[in-house]
Design an enzyme around this catalytic site. Structure first.
Site, PDB file in Angstrom:
ATOM      1  N   CYS A   1      19.987 143.630 -10.489  1.00 16.05           N
ATOM      2  CA  CYS A   1      19.289 142.257 -10.659  1.00 16.05           C
ATOM      3  C   CYS A   1      19.558 141.893 -12.346  1.00 16.05           C
ATOM      4  CB  CYS A   1      18.002 141.731 -10.298  1.00 16.05           C
ATOM      5  SG  CYS A   1      17.289 140.281 -10.468  1.00 16.05           S
TER       6      CYS A   1
ATOM      7  N   GLY B   1      12.698 135.647 -10.785  1.00 18.36           N
ATOM      8  CA  GLY B   1      11.132 136.002 -10.821  1.00 18.36           C
ATOM      9  C   GLY B   1      10.679 136.707  -9.628  1.00 18.36           C
TER      10      GLY B   1
ATOM     11  N   ASN C   1      26.775 141.736  -5.885  1.00 15.04           N
ATOM     12  CA  ASN C   1      27.462 141.198  -6.836  1.00 15.04           C
ATOM     13  C   ASN C   1      27.430 141.665  -8.306  1.00 15.04           C
ATOM     14  OD1 ASN C   1      28.118 138.569  -5.549  1.00 15.04           O
ATOM     15  ND2 ASN C   1      26.109 138.386  -5.400  1.00 15.04           N
TER      16      ASN C   1
ATOM     17  N   CYS D   1      23.572 136.212  -5.668  1.00 12.79           N
ATOM     18  CA  CYS D   1      22.199 137.134  -5.401  1.00 12.79           C
ATOM     19  C   CYS D   1      22.338 138.340  -6.561  1.00 12.79           C
ATOM     20  CB  CYS D   1      22.360 137.910  -3.966  1.00 12.79           C
ATOM     21  SG  CYS D   1      20.543 138.803  -3.794  1.00 12.79           S
TER      22      CYS D   1
END
Length: 340
Positions: free
Chosen positions: A118, A158, A290, A333
């Protein structure tokens, strides 16, 4: 009073306490703001007929949804960046669906969770968003960008349960029938697995609100490497919390599983995931990985993704394959934060 912070009942109480006014003027303010997106709400007839009161009220009411400073498009998908009053920036994504638009909202600037896949986690944690900064994303999507938003997913920047109270307040405002009017069944909150947030949500009367879990591995070793939260909240503890959660009669959890080549995409992984899910009622979103800075893994090929999904289906798991969208504008994502 920041109007984007308040439900209709709360606004009514504030007007009554401060000015001795109530439902009549509160409903007018709410209608003009949340139904029509009118920033000049004092021009409504309910206020032009009461100039003295309106003059007092003008100094007490603010409407600050944040300033959209950039937009990025891929086909019909739109990512927009909002600059907040302190100069921080957040990203939101409008996702086209068959009959409506879904808005992916952020709940924090950055994130503490540190998930390896992420981009937001790589930013680190800057601060929590206030309620009006969350609802402001919906205000801007509807009235600045003129999009017909009917679904909300808390899957942006978040961890929503790390900012629990402002997120819940934002959901109540989004759900307000005389305001944004988004049904709880059209709102999804996604968590990396914070049990205290799951338990606090269970104690609230928010029947229909959908709960999603970012799972990504069904063994503690892999999940702890991908998602550090698993080191303190292992899979068995997470499952116990979900088993105690009061779903509606036909309700289910959403599980999100990012498929990563050579890491969590084997047949053994699929079988282990199916065994972990049972007997929980789950709809599983299978999402290809991704590209993210510093994470040197790839998504599996389509054939391997189909094979993984079929193994789960054969085990009785309801699987939805989500193909990559928004990758070219870093809106997929795990990619939010690259443009901030």
């Amino acid at each position: 009073m920041e109007i984007l912070d308040l439900t209709l009942d709360q606004l009514t109480c504030r007007l009554k306490q401060t000015f001795g006014k109530g439902q009549f003027h509160a409903s007018a303010l709410y209608r003009e703001t949340f139904k029509f997106g009118n920033k000049e709400f004092f021009e409504a007839k309910e206020f032009t007929s009461s100039p003295a009161f309106t003059g007092q009220l003008k100094n007490k009411i603010t409407l600050i949804p944040g300033q959209i400073v950039e937009t990025f498009k891929e086909n019909n998908l739109t990512k927009f960046i909002t600059k907040l009053s302190d100069g921080q920036k957040i990203e939101s994504v409008i996702i086209p669906m068959t009959n409506h638009q879904t808005l992916c909202v952020s709940s924090q600037v950055g994130c503490k969770m540190g998930c390896r896949f992420c981009e937001t986690g790589r930013m680190g944690f800057k601060r929590n968003l206030k309620t009006f900064e969350i609802t402001g994303q919906l205000f801007n999507a509807r009235f600045t960008l003129k999009e017909k938003i009917k679904n909300i997913v808390f899957m942006g920047m978040g961890e929503p349960f790390d900012n629990f109270d402002p997120v819940i307040q934002a959901i109540r405002i989004m759900n307000e029938q005389k305001g944004f009017d988004i049904a709880l069944s059209h709102i999804t909150v996604s968590t990396s697995g914070l049990i205290n947030g799951i338990e606090k949500l269970a104690d609230l009367d928010m029947q229909g609100l959908r709960l999603a879990i970012s799972i990504n591995a069904a063994d503690d070793k892999t999940r702890s490497w991908l998602m550090p939260v698993n080191k303190t909240i292992p899979l068995i503890s997470l499952k116990k919390a979900l088993q105690s959660f009061p779903l509606t009669k036909r309700g289910c959890f959403l599980f999100e599983y990012i498929l990563i080549k050579g890491l969590n995409d084997s047949q053994k992984d699929a079988i282990r995931l199916a065994d972990y899910i049972k007997p929980l009622p789950v709809r599983l979103n299978l999402i290809p990985c991704n590209p993210v800075n510093g994470f040197n893994y790839e998504s599996p090929c389509d054939a391997d993704m189909h094979k993984f999904a079929q193994t789960l289906t054969n085990k009785g798991i309801f699987v939805i394959k989500r193909w990559t969208r928004g990758q070219s504008v870093a809106a997929g994502c795990g990619q939010l934060g690259q443009k901030c």
